[in-house]
Scaffold this motif. Structure first.
Motif, PDB file in Angstrom:
ATOM      1  N   THR A   1      10.684  -1.989   6.777  1.00 43.25           N
ATOM      2  CA  THR A   1      11.940  -2.252   7.496  1.00 43.25           C
ATOM      3  C   THR A   1      11.666  -3.078   8.752  1.00 43.25           C
ATOM      4  OG1 THR A   1      12.688  -0.110   6.734  1.00 43.25           O
ATOM      5  CG2 THR A   1      14.009  -1.152   8.447  1.00 43.25           C
ATOM      6  N   ILE A   2      10.627  -2.682   9.468  1.00 41.85           N
ATOM      7  CA  ILE A   2      10.311  -3.387  10.727  1.00 41.85           C
ATOM      8  C   ILE A   2      10.013  -4.867  10.450  1.00 41.85           C
ATOM      9  CG2 ILE A   2       8.554  -3.603  12.549  1.00 41.85           C
ATOM     10  CD1 ILE A   2       8.410  -0.506  12.532  1.00 41.85           C
ATOM     11  N   TYR A   3       9.204  -5.121   9.416  1.00 41.71           N
ATOM     12  CA  TYR A   3       8.843  -6.514   9.131  1.00 41.71           C
ATOM     13  C   TYR A   3      10.005  -7.306   8.538  1.00 41.71           C
ATOM     14  CZ  TYR A   3       3.997  -5.996  10.417  1.00 41.71           C
ATOM     15  OH  TYR A   3       2.852  -5.827  11.143  1.00 41.71           O
ATOM     16  N   TYR A   4      10.927  -6.593   7.901  1.00 43.36           N
ATOM     17  CA  TYR A   4      12.056  -7.298   7.287  1.00 43.36           C
ATOM     18  C   TYR A   4      13.141  -7.607   8.322  1.00 43.36           C
ATOM     19  CZ  TYR A   4      15.907  -8.443   4.194  1.00 43.36           C
ATOM     20  OH  TYR A   4      16.939  -9.080   3.587  1.00 43.36           O
TER      21      TYR A   4
ATOM     22  N   PHE B   1       0.839  -1.199   0.000  1.00 38.85           N
ATOM     23  CA  PHE B   1       0.000   0.000   0.000  1.00 38.85           C
ATOM     24  C   PHE B   1       0.873   1.248   0.000  1.00 38.85           C
ATOM     25  CE2 PHE B   1      -3.431  -2.786   1.654  1.00 38.85           C
ATOM     26  CZ  PHE B   1      -4.411  -2.406   0.763  1.00 38.85           C
ATOM     27  N   LYS B   2       0.445   2.217  -0.755  1.00 38.28           N
ATOM     28  CA  LYS B   2       1.219   3.473  -0.810  1.00 38.28           C
ATOM     29  C   LYS B   2       0.711   4.383   0.317  1.00 38.28           C
ATOM     30  CE  LYS B   2       3.153   2.699  -4.982  1.00 38.28           C
ATOM     31  NZ  LYS B   2       3.004   1.237  -4.864  1.00 38.28           N
ATOM     32  N   THR B   3       1.241   4.210   1.471  1.00 39.56           N
ATOM     33  CA  THR B   3       0.861   5.090   2.580  1.00 39.56           C
ATOM     34  C   THR B   3       2.119   5.727   3.157  1.00 39.56           C
ATOM     35  OG1 THR B   3       1.069   3.311   4.150  1.00 39.56           O
ATOM     36  CG2 THR B   3      -1.133   3.686   3.261  1.00 39.56           C
ATOM     37  N   ARG B   4       1.905   6.719   4.007  1.00 32.40           N
ATOM     38  CA  ARG B   4       3.051   7.364   4.650  1.00 32.40           C
ATOM     39  C   ARG B   4       3.738   6.343   5.559  1.00 32.40           C
ATOM     40  NH1 ARG B   4       1.668  12.742   7.650  1.00 32.40           N
ATOM     41  NH2 ARG B   4       3.879  12.607   8.113  1.00 32.40           N
ATOM     42  N   SER B   5       5.004   6.488   5.696  1.00 34.73           N
ATOM     43  CA  SER B   5       5.816   5.642   6.588  1.00 34.73           C
ATOM     44  C   SER B   5       5.826   4.168   6.188  1.00 34.73           C
ATOM     45  CB  SER B   5       5.344   5.726   8.045  1.00 34.73           C
ATOM     46  OG  SER B   5       5.133   7.037   8.423  1.00 34.73           O
ATOM     47  N   ILE B   6       5.406   3.857   4.944  1.00 36.70           N
ATOM     48  CA  ILE B   6       5.401   2.440   4.563  1.00 36.70           C
ATOM     49  C   ILE B   6       6.819   1.852   4.596  1.00 36.70           C
ATOM     50  CG2 ILE B   6       5.590   2.821   2.035  1.00 36.70           C
ATOM     51  CD1 ILE B   6       3.422   0.163   3.771  1.00 36.70           C
ATOM     52  N   ALA B   7       7.822   2.711   4.287  1.00 36.97           N
ATOM     53  CA  ALA B   7       9.214   2.228   4.305  1.00 36.97           C
ATOM     54  C   ALA B   7       9.608   1.791   5.712  1.00 36.97           C
ATOM     55  CB  ALA B   7      10.148   3.328   3.816  1.00 36.97           C
ATOM     56  N   VAL B   8       9.077   2.496   6.708  1.00 37.73           N
ATOM     57  CA  VAL B   8       9.396   2.133   8.099  1.00 37.73           C
ATOM     58  C   VAL B   8       8.792   0.765   8.419  1.00 37.73           C
ATOM     59  CG1 VAL B   8       9.066   2.791  10.521  1.00 37.73           C
ATOM     60  CG2 VAL B   8       9.468   4.555   8.791  1.00 37.73           C
TER      61      VAL B   8
END
Lengths: 307, 467
Positions: A118-121, A108-115
């Motif tokens: 990272t957390i799930y990875y 999903f293209k939402t804010r903070s998706i990169a965070v």
């Protein structure tokens, strides 16, 4: 004659094509050498050792089919196969579904998706040993986080790692924590699906669910198939959790196949038998992979070949 | 100067560089400098002896090497570094298979006889007999030393020390509760029923209830009375205290199916299952919560642990106390320790023996007895004068000399682990121990079949070809 004389003066190899090939071989030689020295060589020696009793101290002693007879009469061989199959049958499908679901969320293209990505990875890059230690804390009977949660909702404590019926679910749970790597592969696949296909589906009246079933999953099927194969191979090679957390117990409930190979080789000094078990595992994984290719591969959709 | 390097020349140079690097990598590593002696003596005149699995403390090793080199200027003692991520056993086997075994190695008691049987170790009986000190009748604490050293009439190694399980307690906790702590004197060992009564009294949940009280909440504990770990050393101590054996020394068969042995194991299981005075010990261990943490946090009143734990337990807040274990029918404990051995293919066996001899000297052993890590195996360290010198505060609590001189040597029993024992234990014994300590089965229902299977496995292992 002149051209021939000129060519004979050229450095060896004399043709441009041969020189290019030689350069190519030179650059891939580290892998090729490693492949032969550290894989093919030991594998062939292991194949030879299957006919020997070798305690690693005296020279191998020829026993013919002795190791094969021993294997068929060995209860722990069947137990380790059963344990590994159980782990594989549960952890692979559950892992595939959960990581696919996570990837859909992370797409999903939402804010903070990169965070979030990272957390799930992150758990997937935690070293296996650290992961094992961490989970032995989480699963601890007396002071573990999981039992604290159960206690808070009025449920009794579970001896996750001490009771045979709970040890395997605990290890499967632990293995699911490192879904990040599979999730990232799915995510890359999801981002490769052309937007235009979703738009076309939308024009045809497809909702989210219909798009998922008719667009996403078919186009992701090569990636799902890849993860399935890798998952099966990986699950049959599981070792660290059984070795570090449960020691194959309780009551052989987590005696994974590779752990049993290790024990025979390095604790019981029976390298011939361990070699046979290793080859059996190779053929088992090979056969499973072929079966999956034959029966599951037909459902994989490859866009460029149209089947 | 601006000439371009042709691909051909580049490949030549690269090949030469790789070849040189490969040759350099194949060259044996230069021996580590070991003090002034190694610089003063030309390397060619000295024999290198490798040792794998140094038993002592890294801080003390340089001084030990210096003394050894002073006494043996023709021998250089080289430590084989433990490879990361590899157990010592794996490393030893890898070195053996590679044809580069160390000259000497530490060997754990569970595989000592197996290694001797398989021909990995050099018999050292002739060296011991030729040594005026070591051959003296009263040099070692006997019969335990012979029990562990001698396999089929030959000695293949010398024990570095002894260790024995006993009680530890936090002195301040017993003072707070006004409870008389147990004694270091085996003559005053608690009987089992007395011990159970005291352990019950010491066990308390967060609301102040004891086991047996109607409101007792085993899921919310303030303190357990005892923690008796359920691995083989503490369990062997329990079996001994019920007048039984784990393995029969004569026949080298497992005899845990004797009524006394089964009763002893069931008694330990019942500490948690029937009496509620003990936590799930394996769960605490998995958490990294060893005896020290349990005592320091006062989560456990009495902790059974090896004597080696004294080397760090003495520092706990509140002060450490020690005591003999309770007796079921007689005082009893386990005596165990690794051995130092010469590998059969050692190029210089005489020099290798000199190193083993040094590692078995009173000077060497006393250093680790002083720190609380070891109990002595040599009578020279058991004299009143010697005890007064090394068995002292702050590492040793008052009265500990009774553990050293009375409890361990008189009531300690060495657990001989025959050829194939590791496989027998992992395959047949450990699963039923799990059943017993989980409360899924009683010892008398599952041990007889497991013991029969374990003995069968050992028999098969012993019949495997050795040459």
């Amino acid at each position: 004659m002149v051209a021939e004389a000129q060519r004979s003066k050229l450095p060896w190899p004399r043709t441009r094509r041969a020189r290019r090939a030689l350069t190519g071989y030179f650059f891939i030689s580290p892998f090729i050498l490693g492949f032969f020295l550290f894989f093919v060589g030991p594998a062939l020696v292991a194949a030879w050792l299957t006919m020997f009793d070798w305690n690693m101290i005296r020279p191998p002693f020829f026993i013919g089919l002795g190791n094969f007879k021993k294997m068929f009469a060995d209860d722990l061989f069947y137990q380790s196969l059963k344990v590994t199959a159980y782990f594989s049958l549960v952890s692979v499908p559950v892992g595939l579904v959960l990581s696919f679901f996570l990837a859909l969320l992370m797409n999903f293209k939402t804010r903070s998706i990169a965070v979030f990505r990272t957390i799930y990875y992150l758990p997937s890059i935690v070293p296996a040993v650290a992961n094992a230690v961490l989970w032995s804390f989480v699963l601890n009977t007396e002071f573990g986080l999981l039992n604290a949660l159960l206690d808070s909702i009025g449920l009794p404590k579970i001896a996750w790692l001490q009771e045979p019926e709970w040890a395997m679910p605990a290890i499967i749970l632990m293995s699911l924590w490192a879904l990040g790597a599979t999730m990232v592969i799915y995510l890359a696949g999801l981002q490769g699906i052309p937007r235009s296909l979703y738009e076309a589906a939308e024009i045809d009246g497809a909702g989210r669910w219909a798009s998922l079933i008719n667009v996403t999953i078919p186009l992701m099927s090569p990636v799902i198939f890849f993860n399935l194969i890798i998952g099966i191979i990986g699950s049959f090679q599981i070792f660290t959790a059984g070795f570090l957390i449960t020691g194959g117990g309780p009551q052989h409930a987590t005696l994974f196949y590779v752990l049993y190979i290790y024990r025979n080789g390095l604790q019981y000094f029976d390298m011939g038998y361990a070699s046979l078990l290793a080859w059996v595992l190779f053929f088992l994984i090979f056969a499973l992979t072929l079966l999956v290719f034959k029966y599951v591969g037909r459902y994989v959709y490859y866009e460029d070949v149209g089947s | 100067m601006n000439q371009q390097l042709s691909r051909r020349r580049f490949l030549h140079f690269s090949g030469a560089a790789l070849g040189t690097a490969a040759l350099a990598a194949c060259q044996p590593a230069a021996p580590a400098a070991t003090g002034e002696m190694s610089e003063a003596q030309p390397a060619a005149e000295r024999v290198q002896i490798e040792f794998l699995g140094m038993p002592g403390s890294p801080d003390l090793i340089p001084e030990e090497q210096e003394l050894f080199h002073d006494e043996n200027p023709n021998i250089e003692w080289v430590l084989v570094q433990q490879a990361q991520g590899t157990s010592r056993l794996e490393q030893l086997m890898a070195l053996v298979v590679a044809g580069t075994p160390p000259d000497t190695s530490r060997v754990e008691s569970d595989v000592y006889r197996t290694f001797a049987h398989l021909g990995l170790l050099l018999p050292i009986t002739s060296y011991i007999e030729a040594d005026p000190e070591f051959s003296a009748e009263d040099y070692w604490i006997q019969p335990q030393e012979d029990d562990r050293q001698v396999y089929q009439g030959e000695s293949y190694g010398i024990g570095s020390c002894w260790v024995a399980p006993h009680f530890y307690y936090n002195v301040s906790l017993f003072e707070e509760l006004g409870v008389e702590p147990p004694s270091n004197d085996p003559e005053e060992a608690w009987g089992w029923d007395d011990f159970l009564a005291i352990a019950t009294d010491l066990t308390v949940d967060v609301n102040g209830n004891h086991p047996g009280d109607s409101e007792f909440d085993a899921n919310n504990m303030e303190r357990w009375g005892v923690n008796w770990p359920t691995w083989w050393i503490p369990l062997h101590a329990a079996v001994q205290s019920n007048g039984s054996d784990w393995i029969d020394a004569e026949s080298e068969k497992i005899v845990l199916d004797s009524p006394e042995a089964m009763q002893a194991l069931q008694n330990i299981a019942d500490l948690r299952i029937a009496h509620g005075v003990m936590p799930r010990t394996e769960a605490l261990e998995a958490l990294g919560m060893g005896g020290t943490q349990l005592l320091e946090t006062k989560k456990v009143a009495l902790q059974v642990d090896g004597s080696w734990a004294l080397s760090w337990n003495w520092e706990i807040e509140g002060g450490i106390g020690t005591a003999v274990l309770p007796k079921m029918t007689r005082p009893g404990t386990d005596m165990q320790a690794h051995l130092v051995t010469v590998v059969k293919d050692a190029e210089n066996p005489d020099e290798a023996w000199e190193l083993i001899r040094f590692l078995s000297s009173p000077w060497y052993q006393e250093r680790y007895c002083r720190s609380g890590l070891w109990l002595p195996s040599q009578n020279a360290l058991m004299t009143e004068e010697s005890i007064a010198d090394w068995c002292v505060a702050p590492e040793h609590p008052p009265g500990y000399e009774l553990i050293v001189t009375e409890y361990a040597p008189n009531y300690g029993h060495y657990l001989t682990m025959p050829v194939g024992y590791v496989k027998a234990a992992e395959t047949a014994l450990n699963p039923v121990f799990s059943q017993i300590f989980n409360g899924e089965a009683r010892a008398e229902d599952v041990l007889p079949a497991a013991v029969a299977e374990a003995n069968q496995i050992m028999e098969t292992e012993q019949a495997r070809p050795t040459s």
